[in-house]
Motif scaffolding. Structure first.
Motif, PDB file in Angstrom:
ATOM      1  N   SER A   6       0.834  -1.206   0.000  1.00  0.00           N
ATOM      2  CA  SER A   6       0.000   0.000   0.000  1.00  0.00           C
ATOM      3  C   SER A   6       0.871   1.259   0.000  1.00  0.00           C
ATOM      4  CB  SER A   6      -0.967   0.002   1.192  1.00  0.00           C
ATOM      5  OG  SER A   6      -0.258   0.289   2.366  1.00  0.00           O
ATOM      6  N   ASN A   8       3.706   1.424  -1.420  1.00  0.00           N
ATOM      7  CA  ASN A   8       4.160   1.462  -2.784  1.00  0.00           C
ATOM      8  C   ASN A   8       3.113   2.145  -3.676  1.00  0.00           C
ATOM      9  OD1 ASN A   8       4.682   0.443  -5.503  1.00  0.00           O
ATOM     10  ND2 ASN A   8       6.264  -0.769  -4.492  1.00  0.00           N
ATOM     11  N   HIS A   9       1.886   1.760  -3.463  1.00  0.00           N
ATOM     12  CA  HIS A   9       0.774   2.315  -4.215  1.00  0.00           C
ATOM     13  C   HIS A   9       0.663   3.823  -3.981  1.00  0.00           C
ATOM     14  CE1 HIS A   9      -2.747   1.715  -6.592  1.00  0.00           C
ATOM     15  NE2 HIS A   9      -3.479   2.406  -5.734  1.00  0.00           N
ATOM     16  N   ARG A  13       1.043   6.895  -6.678  1.00  0.00           N
ATOM     17  CA  ARG A  13      -0.027   7.875  -6.899  1.00  0.00           C
ATOM     18  C   ARG A  13       0.488   9.308  -6.707  1.00  0.00           C
ATOM     19  NH1 ARG A  13      -4.906   7.975  -3.720  1.00  0.00           N
ATOM     20  NH2 ARG A  13      -3.734   6.726  -2.228  1.00  0.00           N
ATOM     21  N   ARG A  55       8.516   0.636  -8.299  1.00  0.00           N
ATOM     22  CA  ARG A  55       8.003  -0.714  -8.602  1.00  0.00           C
ATOM     23  C   ARG A  55       9.018  -1.769  -8.186  1.00  0.00           C
ATOM     24  NH1 ARG A  55       5.087   0.694 -14.056  1.00  0.00           N
ATOM     25  NH2 ARG A  55       3.054   1.238 -13.187  1.00  0.00           N
TER      26      ARG A  55
END
Ligand SMILES: *Cc1c(COP(=O)(O)O)cnc(C)c1O
Length: 471
Positions: A6, A8-9, A13, A55
């Motif tokens: 999360s 990472n997400h 964003r 990533r």
């Protein structure tokens, strides 16, 4: 979803958009010269790089993302900007530095390029208003300079060799000594040029010894020409022999074959006073070579060009070859070459050729130049700059073993790699010589109008290197 996932997400964003970065960048002075499309492309690349890192699992605090992208963008633009062609101060002491564009042009040649940049009578005879042969005037002047019957100018000496071999000997044999199957540099290897020109290489002799009789017994019905290639970038000594040019010319004449003399360096001025004994174009023509080939930007001191002088019948055939259209020189090159050849035609004007002026700079002059430069420098105590005697070479794949004695500034007490890199990245880049982990500033190849810039750049680069080392 794991916590790491999360985060990472979240980071992904938070990546800024291209537009957001553009707004931050428009303030930057350094970008004013860069086309907008190139800036946007670099930003896109920087964002992609950052996304890739995230990533791969690298943790980047979201607050630092904008700064990271900005830095990466600037780095990409700087790297690409380093490729843009601009004036460089050559402090390597190598007079014909291929990476630095070989011979610097005379002011007169630069003026003529400017004059010819618009409409010019490149293929028009102003006397009668008819179409004329491109380069007719420079060819006349080349004949005057070299004593040849006719001349033709192409893109470079490699093109001259191609054109000569292809026109005189396509599908047939050309005899060459094994001692002359050279690689000039940048992947230019004679055997490959032969095959690209559609001719068959007929090697004779050995690496170190080739006799006239080797050539004699190789001549057959398939022979189209004999070529002599100047060993431009290396010397042979010891147990070596090869026939003199006059002997080869005589053999060629007896067998009704053309002799091609590929000189490369194209020396038209006697440089023996400098201990340089390059074969001269005039001597090649006088000895009876049917075609003599040389570069415009080696010892001739002009623009990149390939020059072929010799018998009119062969030159006319080359001019009619379909290859000619692909190899012909541009109007700007012809203008600069005209000016260069004209300067060579008189003793008084020859000195205006920067290459010759640099070659003839005396050691004493260079020592005074070093003193002048050192005097104007404010050197921190930790750094030492001294005047040292050095030896320069001509370079550019010509005059092997040349040794021109002179003086240079040696900078020590400073991280050599950092210093040389910082010198290269200044607004007026300086290419220095690196030797024994020290930076040497050779004065022989610094042009007169660059002195103030050199002093300023040296001063600035020393300051930046010392500051970096201390931090
Ligand atoms: C340098 C050289 C060439 C190639 O000349 P460019 O002008 O660089 O193409 C060909 N032959 C010889 C003998 C040379 O010295």
């Amino acid at each position: 979803m794991s916590i790491a996932g999360s985060e990472n997400h979240e980071m992904l964003r938070s990546l800024p958009s291209v537009d957001e970065v553009v707004r931050q960048l428009t303030l930057s002075q350094a970008l004013q010269e860069t086309p907008r499309a190139a800036v946007i492309e670099a930003i896109r690349q920087a964002i992609d790089d950052c996304r890739q890192k995230i990533r791969e699992g690298q943790a980047v605090p979201t607050t630092q993302l904008p700064e990271l992208i900005l830095q990466r963008t600037m780095q990409l633009l700087r790297e690409r900007g380093g490729q843009r062609q601009r004036p460089v101060i050559n402090a390597t002491g190598i007079l014909l530095h291929t990476n630095l564009g070989r011979a610097p042009l005379a002011d007169h040649a630069v003026d003529r390029i400017r004059e010819s940049a618009g409409y010019t009578n490149v293929e028009l005879d102003l006397e009668n208003g008819r179409r004329s042969e491109r380069g007719a005037h420079v060819c006349d002047r080349l004949c005057l300079l070299t004593g040849a019957e006719a001349a033709v100018v192409v893109n470079n000496c490699a093109a001259a060799t191609m054109l000569a071999l292809n026109t005189l000997a396509a599908g047939r044999e050309v005899i060459v000594s094994r001692g002359q199957l050279v690689e000039i540099g940048g992947g230019y290897r004679l055997p490959e040029v032969f095959s690209a020109a559609g001719t068959i290489l007929r090697e004779v002799g050995t690496t170190n010894r080739t006799y006239l009789k080797d050539y004699q017994s190789a001549v057959s019905d398939d022979t189209a020409a004999i070529i002599r290639v100047h060993r431009s970038n290396f010397c042979q000594s010891g147990f070596v022999t090869e026939p003199a040019l006059a002997e080869l010319v005589q053999l060629a004449q007896e067998r009704s074959l053309p002799l091609i003399d590929d000189l490369g360096s194209g020396c038209v001025t006697d440089l023996s006073a400098l201990g340089i004994s390059e074969p001269m174009v005039q001597a090649s023509v006088a000895a009876g070579a049917e075609l003599t080939l040389f570069s415009g930007d080696k010892l001739l001191g002009g623009p990149q060009a390939g020059i072929i002088v010799g018998r009119s019948t062969w030159i006319q055939r080359m001019k009619r070859s379909p290859m000619m259209r692909a190899l012909r020189a541009d109007k700007l090159i012809l203008a600069a070459l005209e000016a260069t050849v004209e300067l060579h035609l008189s003793e008084q004007t020859r000195k205006k050729l920067p290459l010759l002026a640099m070659l003839f700079r005396s050691a004493e002059e260079l020592r005074r130049d070093c003193e002048g430069l050192l005097h104007g420098l404010d050197v921190p105590e930790s750094v030492s700059v001294s005047i040292e005697s050095t030896v320069c070479e001509v370079g550019g794949g010509s005059v092997p073993g040349s040794a021109l004695p002179g003086f240079a500034l040696r900078v020590s007490g400073i991280p050599c790699d950092d210093f040389s890199r910082i010198l290269r990245r200044q607004p007026v880049p300086v290419m220095a010589r690196i030797q024994q982990g020290q930076v040497w500033i050779e004065m022989r190849t610094v042009m007169d109008h660059q002195r103030a810039d050199l002093r300023h750049t040296l001063q600035e680069a020393i300051r930046q290197t010392v500051t970096k080392a201390e931090s």
